[in-house]
Enzyme design. Structure first.
Site, PDB file in Angstrom:
ATOM      1  N   TYR A 216      10.929 -97.574  27.332  1.00 20.98           N
ATOM      2  CA  TYR A 216       9.601 -98.008  27.808  1.00 20.98           C
ATOM      3  C   TYR A 216       9.573 -99.477  28.221  1.00 20.98           C
ATOM      4  O   TYR A 216       8.757-100.254  27.732  1.00 20.98           O
ATOM      5  CB  TYR A 216       8.535 -97.773  26.728  1.00 20.98           C
ATOM      6  CG  TYR A 216       8.495 -96.355  26.236  1.00 20.98           C
ATOM      7  CD1 TYR A 216       7.916 -95.354  27.014  1.00 20.98           C
ATOM      8  CD2 TYR A 216       9.048 -96.012  25.022  1.00 20.98           C
ATOM      9  CE1 TYR A 216       7.900 -94.047  26.578  1.00 20.98           C
ATOM     10  CE2 TYR A 216       9.038 -94.703  24.581  1.00 20.98           C
ATOM     11  CZ  TYR A 216       8.456 -93.727  25.363  1.00 20.98           C
ATOM     12  OH  TYR A 216       8.448 -92.437  24.919  1.00 20.98           O
TER      13      TYR A 216
ATOM     14  N   TYR B 268       2.394 -87.100  19.573  1.00 25.72           N
ATOM     15  CA  TYR B 268       3.557 -87.483  20.367  1.00 25.72           C
ATOM     16  C   TYR B 268       4.674 -86.498  20.084  1.00 25.72           C
ATOM     17  O   TYR B 268       5.057 -86.308  18.932  1.00 25.72           O
ATOM     18  CB  TYR B 268       4.035 -88.914  20.063  1.00 25.72           C
ATOM     19  CG  TYR B 268       5.314 -89.222  20.806  1.00 25.72           C
ATOM     20  CD1 TYR B 268       5.278 -89.552  22.161  1.00 25.72           C
ATOM     21  CD2 TYR B 268       6.558 -89.118  20.190  1.00 25.72           C
ATOM     22  CE1 TYR B 268       6.450 -89.781  22.869  1.00 25.72           C
ATOM     23  CE2 TYR B 268       7.734 -89.348  20.890  1.00 25.72           C
ATOM     24  CZ  TYR B 268       7.669 -89.685  22.222  1.00 25.72           C
ATOM     25  OH  TYR B 268       8.834 -89.898  22.927  1.00 25.72           O
TER      26      TYR B 268
HETATM   27  C1  LIG Z   1      10.693 -88.988  18.292  1.00 20.70           C
HETATM   28  C2  LIG Z   1       9.907 -87.750  18.300  1.00 20.70           C
HETATM   29  C3  LIG Z   1      10.172 -86.728  19.232  1.00 20.70           C
HETATM   30  C4  LIG Z   1      11.213 -86.860  20.307  1.00 20.70           C
HETATM   31  O1  LIG Z   1      12.502 -86.991  19.814  1.00 20.70           O
HETATM   32  P1  LIG Z   1      13.648 -87.636  20.726  1.00 20.70           P
HETATM   33  O2  LIG Z   1      14.884 -87.466  19.902  1.00 20.70           O
HETATM   34  O3  LIG Z   1      13.261 -89.068  20.942  1.00 20.70           O
HETATM   35  O4  LIG Z   1      13.686 -86.871  21.997  1.00 20.70           O
HETATM   36  C5  LIG Z   1       9.403 -85.585  19.155  1.00 20.70           C
HETATM   37  N1  LIG Z   1       8.448 -85.434  18.226  1.00 20.70           N
HETATM   38  C6  LIG Z   1       8.183 -86.378  17.315  1.00 20.70           C
HETATM   39  C7  LIG Z   1       7.123 -86.144  16.287  1.00 20.70           C
HETATM   40  C8  LIG Z   1       8.890 -87.577  17.331  1.00 20.70           C
HETATM   41  O5  LIG Z   1       8.596 -88.537  16.439  1.00 20.70           O
END
Ligand SMILES: *Cc1c(COP(=O)(O)O)cnc(C)c1O
Length: 451
Positions: free
Chosen positions: A37, A165
């Site tokens: 980001y 997220y």
């Molecule tokens: C970090 C995260 C993701 C994504 O994982 P990546 O390994 O960065 O692709 C998905 N869901 C949650 C809740 C996360 O904290």
């Protein structure tokens, strides 16, 4: 064969990487390497890590930082843990990678056994993915294929809550908070789903039944098109570090049962002890139909994730006319990652993680409390080994990072959140230092707001 290859290559030609000086590293990094980001080539600081051990990041300039981030939830045992390193080195001597199509190996099976052991009994079928975002895509596809197999082709929408997220790939972005920028930026590229408000009842408050009304209506109204409900249990991570009431999840479970919908838990951030339970779902004492694990799965050493589902879902997909689950990453079931994940989970289970996390929680309660007095602060909240200060207005991330590094700590705030989730092995004294640095930073913010 290997010795033949080595013999053909004179020793002098086996190239070792040259040591680069700090300026060369910084210059190349700035010009060519994108960071999460960020704009390429901006002037925000990037600090060069030379090595990391225990709870300390060692910078190339000699400075040592107490790590408050566990590399984004991952490094639960700290860095350079000899048991994890041994597991990786042993596996390299066998094979670091082999395709998973038509082949299998002991590390995959060992990890699978360990995961099945620690999961609720109903979760029995494992899909190894290569990152958290991919695991989320896999979980969404599982739900859709499950309904397809039952002849419900129209069930392709997901119900979720705002403030979530779930990752940066298209499927994951689409179920993440619709207002944090990604939806408008990628309009036309990502699907629209069904978003209920963020659960408002806090984890430590009393339950209010009305918290569930909107999501209940949403599910009832759209039942014909909904494939599943997906949510981060108890803790919304990168979407706002928000801790909500376990009763919310129990209601979701009931509704999903009523409407025949799979419930998907994204435990990528919360899994492996972070919230004070081995998995956050344990706070609500319920079980999802599909769970996504990632982040701390390998103890912060390698990228790996897992999606685990019920026999019913796995069989329904497998016995459908299509007959297969349509996903298969190149690095699926990577043996090196499987070996270290298995070692990490066993190390966690053998440790006194619960006491460690309780101790971390107590210290953070005490250490972050003074921040509540500041006029710059909206809220202070703590759950398990997660400590959060929420400010009224967005913080200057680059400035604060610089201040923190000067102070000898690694904390990377974002938006209105200054937060830590340290390795579980952190010593009390180091944790107090992290808390003091956070409280001081709030004072800095208050003073600069006053100006
Ligand atoms: C970090 C995260 C993701 C994504 O994982 P990546 O390994 O960065 O692709 C998905 N869901 C949650 C809740 C996360 O904290």
């Amino acid at each position: 064969m290997i010795t033949k290859y080595l013999k053909a290559l004179p020793q002098s030609e086996i190239r070792h990487p040259q040591v680069m000086n700090s300026k060369a590293i910084q210059d190349f990094d700035r010009r060519h390497l994108w960071h999460p980001y960020t704009a390429l080539g901006n002037n925000d600081p990037v600090f060069i890590v030379e090595s990391a051990e225990g709870c300390r990041l060692k910078l190339k300039n000699g400075r040592e930082l107490i790590d408050g981030m566990a590399s984004w939830w991952c490094a639960i045992h700290g860095y350079s843990n000899p048991i994890l390193e041994r597991a990786m080195k042993d596996q390299i001597d066998h094979t670091p990678h082999v395709m998973f199509g038509g082949l299998t190996h002991e590390p995959a099976v060992r990890l699978g056994r360990t995961l099945i052991d620690i999961m609720p009994k109903s979760l029995q079928a494992i899909f190894y993915a290569d990152s958290g975002s991919v695991a989320v895509e896999v979980a969404l596809k599982m739900a859709v294929q499950y309904h397809q197999a039952k002849g419900h082709e129209k069930r392709t929408k997901f119900v979720t809550v705002r403030g979530g997220y779930h990752g940066d790939t298209c499927g994951a972005m689409a179920i993440s908070d619709p207002e944090n920028g990604m939806h408008s930026m990628f309009r036309g590229m990502i699907n629209r789903h069904l978003y209920a408000p963020r659960p408002e009842c806090r984890f430590h408050e009393s339950w209010n039944q009305s918290d569930c009304h909107v999501i209940e209506n949403l599910i009832a109204t759209h039942q014909q098109e909904v494939a599943a409900v997906i949510i981060e249990p108890i803790v919304q991570g990168a979407g706002g570090m928000w801790f909500y009431h376990p009763e919310y999840l129990r209601h979701l479970r009931q509704m999903c049962n009523e409407y025949g919908l799979p419930l998907i838990f994204d435990e990528i951030a919360t899994g492996f002890g972070r919230t004070g339970r081995l998995f956050a779902m344990e706070h609500a004492a319920i079980t999802p139909d599909i769970i996504c694990l990632g982040k701390a799965l390998t103890g912060g050493t390698m990228s790996m994730a897992a999606v685990i589902t019920t026999r019913d879902i796995a069989q329904t997909i497998s016995e459908s006319p299509a007959g297969v689950f349509m996903h298969g990453p190149t690095f699926m079931g990577n043996p090196l990652a499987c070996a270290v994940a298995d070692a990490s989970i066993n190390l966690l289970l053998e440790s006194s993680w619960q006491q460690q996390i309780n101790a971390i929680e107590q210290i953070m309660r005490e250490g972050l409390e003074p921040a509540r007095q500041s006029s710059a602060v909206l809220d202070v909240r703590i759950l398990g080994a997660i400590g959060v200060i929420e400010t009224h207005s967005p913080v200057d991330q680059a400035l604060l990072c610089r201040v923190f590094v000067e102070r000898g700590v690694w904390i990377r705030p974002f938006g209105r959140l200054i937060y830590i989730m340290p390795p579980y092995i952190i010593e009390a004294e180091d944790l107090y230092t992290l808390c003091h640095a956070m409280v001081e930073s709030v004072e800095l913010i208050r003073r600069s707001n006053a100006r």
